[in-house]
Design a protein around this motif. Sequence first.
Motif, PDB file in Angstrom:
ATOM      1  N   HIS A   1      10.691   2.411  10.828  1.00  0.00           N
ATOM      2  CA  HIS A   1      12.024   2.994  10.697  1.00  0.00           C
ATOM      3  C   HIS A   1      12.152   3.634   9.316  1.00  0.00           C
ATOM      4  CE1 HIS A   1      16.388   3.348  10.499  1.00  0.00           C
ATOM      5  NE2 HIS A   1      16.422   3.132  11.797  1.00  0.00           N
ATOM      6  N   LEU A   2      12.803   4.787   9.252  1.00  0.00           N
ATOM      7  CA  LEU A   2      12.899   5.517   7.986  1.00  0.00           C
ATOM      8  C   LEU A   2      13.633   4.742   6.893  1.00  0.00           C
ATOM      9  CD1 LEU A   2      13.587   9.081   9.411  1.00  0.00           C
ATOM     10  CD2 LEU A   2      11.633   8.420   8.011  1.00  0.00           C
ATOM     11  N   ASP A   3      14.490   3.811   7.287  1.00  0.00           N
ATOM     12  CA  ASP A   3      15.216   3.014   6.289  1.00  0.00           C
ATOM     13  C   ASP A   3      14.428   1.794   5.830  1.00  0.00           C
ATOM     14  OD1 ASP A   3      17.429   4.647   6.193  1.00  0.00           O
ATOM     15  OD2 ASP A   3      18.513   3.559   7.754  1.00  0.00           O
ATOM     16  N   TYR A   4      13.397   1.433   6.584  1.00  0.00           N
ATOM     17  CA  TYR A   4      12.673   0.193   6.297  1.00  0.00           C
ATOM     18  C   TYR A   4      12.040   0.151   4.900  1.00  0.00           C
ATOM     19  CZ  TYR A   4       9.329  -3.631   6.683  1.00  0.00           C
ATOM     20  OH  TYR A   4       8.607  -4.768   6.445  1.00  0.00           O
ATOM     21  N   PRO A   5      11.343   1.213   4.456  1.00  0.00           N
ATOM     22  CA  PRO A   5      10.757   1.164   3.109  1.00  0.00           C
ATOM     23  C   PRO A   5      11.798   0.945   2.006  1.00  0.00           C
ATOM     24  CG  PRO A   5       9.785   2.955   4.355  1.00  0.00           C
ATOM     25  CD  PRO A   5      10.947   2.455   5.155  1.00  0.00           C
ATOM     26  N   ASN A   6      12.969   1.572   2.142  1.00  0.00           N
ATOM     27  CA  ASN A   6      14.022   1.396   1.146  1.00  0.00           C
ATOM     28  C   ASN A   6      14.488  -0.051   1.090  1.00  0.00           C
ATOM     29  OD1 ASN A   6      14.092   4.099   2.505  1.00  0.00           O
ATOM     30  ND2 ASN A   6      15.388   4.594   0.775  1.00  0.00           N
ATOM     31  N   LYS A   7      14.738  -0.623   2.276  1.00  0.00           N
ATOM     32  CA  LYS A   7      15.246  -1.998   2.337  1.00  0.00           C
ATOM     33  C   LYS A   7      14.204  -2.989   1.821  1.00  0.00           C
ATOM     34  CE  LYS A   7      18.462  -1.141   6.140  1.00  0.00           C
ATOM     35  NZ  LYS A   7      18.810  -1.417   7.553  1.00  0.00           N
ATOM     36  N   TRP A   8      12.941  -2.780   2.242  1.00  0.00           N
ATOM     37  CA  TRP A   8      11.888  -3.697   1.788  1.00  0.00           C
ATOM     38  C   TRP A   8      11.726  -3.600   0.277  1.00  0.00           C
ATOM     39  CZ3 TRP A   8       7.501  -3.614  -1.074  1.00  0.00           C
ATOM     40  CH2 TRP A   8       6.688  -4.748  -1.030  1.00  0.00           C
TER      41      TRP A   8
ATOM     42  N   MET B   1       3.829  11.286  -2.993  1.00  0.00           N
ATOM     43  CA  MET B   1       4.229  11.674  -1.636  1.00  0.00           C
ATOM     44  C   MET B   1       5.663  11.237  -1.351  1.00  0.00           C
ATOM     45  SD  MET B   1       0.737  10.729   0.445  1.00  0.00           S
ATOM     46  CE  MET B   1       1.454  11.056   2.042  1.00  0.00           C
ATOM     47  N   ARG B   2       6.360  12.034  -0.551  1.00  0.00           N
ATOM     48  CA  ARG B   2       7.711  11.701  -0.111  1.00  0.00           C
ATOM     49  C   ARG B   2       7.639  10.617   0.963  1.00  0.00           C
ATOM     50  NH1 ARG B   2       7.139  17.322  -0.243  1.00  0.00           N
ATOM     51  NH2 ARG B   2       8.490  18.423  -1.738  1.00  0.00           N
ATOM     52  N   LYS B   3       8.757   9.919   1.162  1.00  0.00           N
ATOM     53  CA  LYS B   3       8.783   8.833   2.145  1.00  0.00           C
ATOM     54  C   LYS B   3       8.406   9.318   3.540  1.00  0.00           C
ATOM     55  CE  LYS B   3      12.746   7.339   3.514  1.00  0.00           C
ATOM     56  NZ  LYS B   3      14.080   6.690   3.546  1.00  0.00           N
ATOM     57  N   GLY B   4       8.999  10.431   3.987  1.00  0.00           N
ATOM     58  CA  GLY B   4       8.698  10.956   5.317  1.00  0.00           C
ATOM     59  C   GLY B   4       7.247  11.343   5.475  1.00  0.00           C
TER      60      GLY B   4
ATOM     61  N   LEU C   1       0.831  -1.209   0.000  1.00  0.00           N
ATOM     62  CA  LEU C   1       0.000   0.000   0.000  1.00  0.00           C
ATOM     63  C   LEU C   1       0.865   1.259   0.000  1.00  0.00           C
ATOM     64  CD1 LEU C   1      -2.789   1.244   0.066  1.00  0.00           C
ATOM     65  CD2 LEU C   1      -2.819   0.929   2.557  1.00  0.00           C
ATOM     66  N   ILE C   2       1.968   1.238   0.736  1.00  0.00           N
ATOM     67  CA  ILE C   2       2.887   2.384   0.750  1.00  0.00           C
ATOM     68  C   ILE C   2       3.428   2.648  -0.657  1.00  0.00           C
ATOM     69  CG2 ILE C   2       5.176   3.148   1.521  1.00  0.00           C
ATOM     70  CD1 ILE C   2       4.605   1.911   4.222  1.00  0.00           C
ATOM     71  N   ILE C   3       3.823   1.581  -1.342  1.00  0.00           N
ATOM     72  CA  ILE C   3       4.366   1.721  -2.699  1.00  0.00           C
ATOM     73  C   ILE C   3       3.298   2.266  -3.647  1.00  0.00           C
ATOM     74  CG2 ILE C   3       5.441   0.533  -4.644  1.00  0.00           C
ATOM     75  CD1 ILE C   3       7.170   0.681  -2.096  1.00  0.00           C
ATOM     76  N   LYS C   4       2.091   1.740  -3.539  1.00  0.00           N
ATOM     77  CA  LYS C   4       0.996   2.204  -4.403  1.00  0.00           C
ATOM     78  C   LYS C   4       0.708   3.690  -4.191  1.00  0.00           C
ATOM     79  CE  LYS C   4      -1.453  -2.246  -4.596  1.00  0.00           C
ATOM     80  NZ  LYS C   4      -2.686  -2.965  -4.202  1.00  0.00           N
TER      81      LYS C   4
ATOM     82  N   VAL D   1      -0.691   5.804  10.284  1.00  0.00           N
ATOM     83  CA  VAL D   1      -1.347   4.964   9.284  1.00  0.00           C
ATOM     84  C   VAL D   1      -0.474   3.752   8.997  1.00  0.00           C
ATOM     85  CG1 VAL D   1      -2.083   4.837   6.865  1.00  0.00           C
ATOM     86  CG2 VAL D   1      -2.611   6.876   8.235  1.00  0.00           C
ATOM     87  N   PHE D   2       0.821   3.969   8.912  1.00  0.00           N
ATOM     88  CA  PHE D   2       1.772   2.878   8.657  1.00  0.00           C
ATOM     89  C   PHE D   2       2.674   2.723   9.876  1.00  0.00           C
ATOM     90  CE2 PHE D   2       0.834   4.775   4.450  1.00  0.00           C
ATOM     91  CZ  PHE D   2       0.122   3.708   3.924  1.00  0.00           C
TER      92      PHE D   2
END
Length: 377
Positions: free
Chosen positions: A298-305, A204-207, A194-197, A288-289
């Motif tokens: 964690h701010l790095d989590y979306p990048n790693k996933w 939207m920016r990651k933050g 859902l974040i990627i979509k 929400v997430f």
Amino acid sequence: MAGSVQRRGKESWLLSYHVGYDSKGKRIRKTRTVQAKNKTEAEKLLAKFIVEVDAGKHITPTRTTFGEYVHLWKIEKEKSVSPSTMENYNYDLKNYILPRFEDYKLKDITHIYINDFLKELEEDGLKSATIKKKYNLLNSIFKMVEKDDLLPTNPMKKVDVPKVQHEPVEVYDSKELKELFKLLNKEENKQMALIIKLALKTGMRKGELLGLQWSDIDYSTNTIFIQRSLSYTKKKGYFLKEPKTKGSIRKVAPPKKLMEELKKHIYIKKTERMESKELWEGGKYEFVFSTDFGKPLHLDYPNKWWNRFLKRKDFKKIRFHDLRHTATTDLINRGANIHSISKRLGHSSITITLNIYGHYLDEADQKIADMLDEDYI
């Protein structure tokens, strides 16, 4: 440092600064007693005291070193910038600027030295935008030096301003986007999918994504209110901050089907909170997430996933931030108005949008010209 601090009481410190010798060879010292909670705070006050003494004596050339002056600059700067911005400044100072200039006297730092420093950063492979940040930091420091009348001239006035080259970014085309959404619809990790979509359909920016609260979602108007961003510093931990510009505070409308997914996701989050009871770790926030117990991701989590997902699916690799670029180019290719795109992205001016995406607009315009050509066949 040409000075020292000495504890005199529980929170009392003696600042001492050696300024030379008198005609009899006796050491001349300037002292001041200050209140400070610890030695680190006392040393910051010492740095400020040294500069005050030098400025007050109108010493030319000044005795103050760059490293000593940076202590004072940091004290002042912390009053006007966010903790995360200050942390970025400290990183650049520690890893790039201080190793080069710390022991130089301010009077000895010329525009030639600074130009050489910036040139070396370029030769080391740093991107133009990264080098410009180092330039901006040095410029801020020397503007304060100039304001304090510690130098007859500001060396930064003769430094060549680094030109930022907007490098082409990798994006997904319409065909790749369709394939990607098919993969995301089958993904087990519904939250990350859902974040990627949302990144792809709202820009939207990651933050901004990670800082979303339940109350930011308005189902009646099918809009998401973007008014804060998740940030992190070692000193403060995780916190929500307001965007840098007013334009970043905005409302965006995602596709209605995506909003339905978001509604179901938040219902699950609310259920998790109710079932967790005293184990809930979200505190006053309603992310929400989040983790299963409400803590921000964690701010790095979306990048790693995201990187693991692409590798697992053997799909074309682009950076997480390039999802925002993909969202923009997709709108351009669909013929969206550039003013609307700029507002949707939260840019402070349309000029920024044009600078970043101008070549994509040119390509889209050429496609229109090609379609119009068909009338003459």
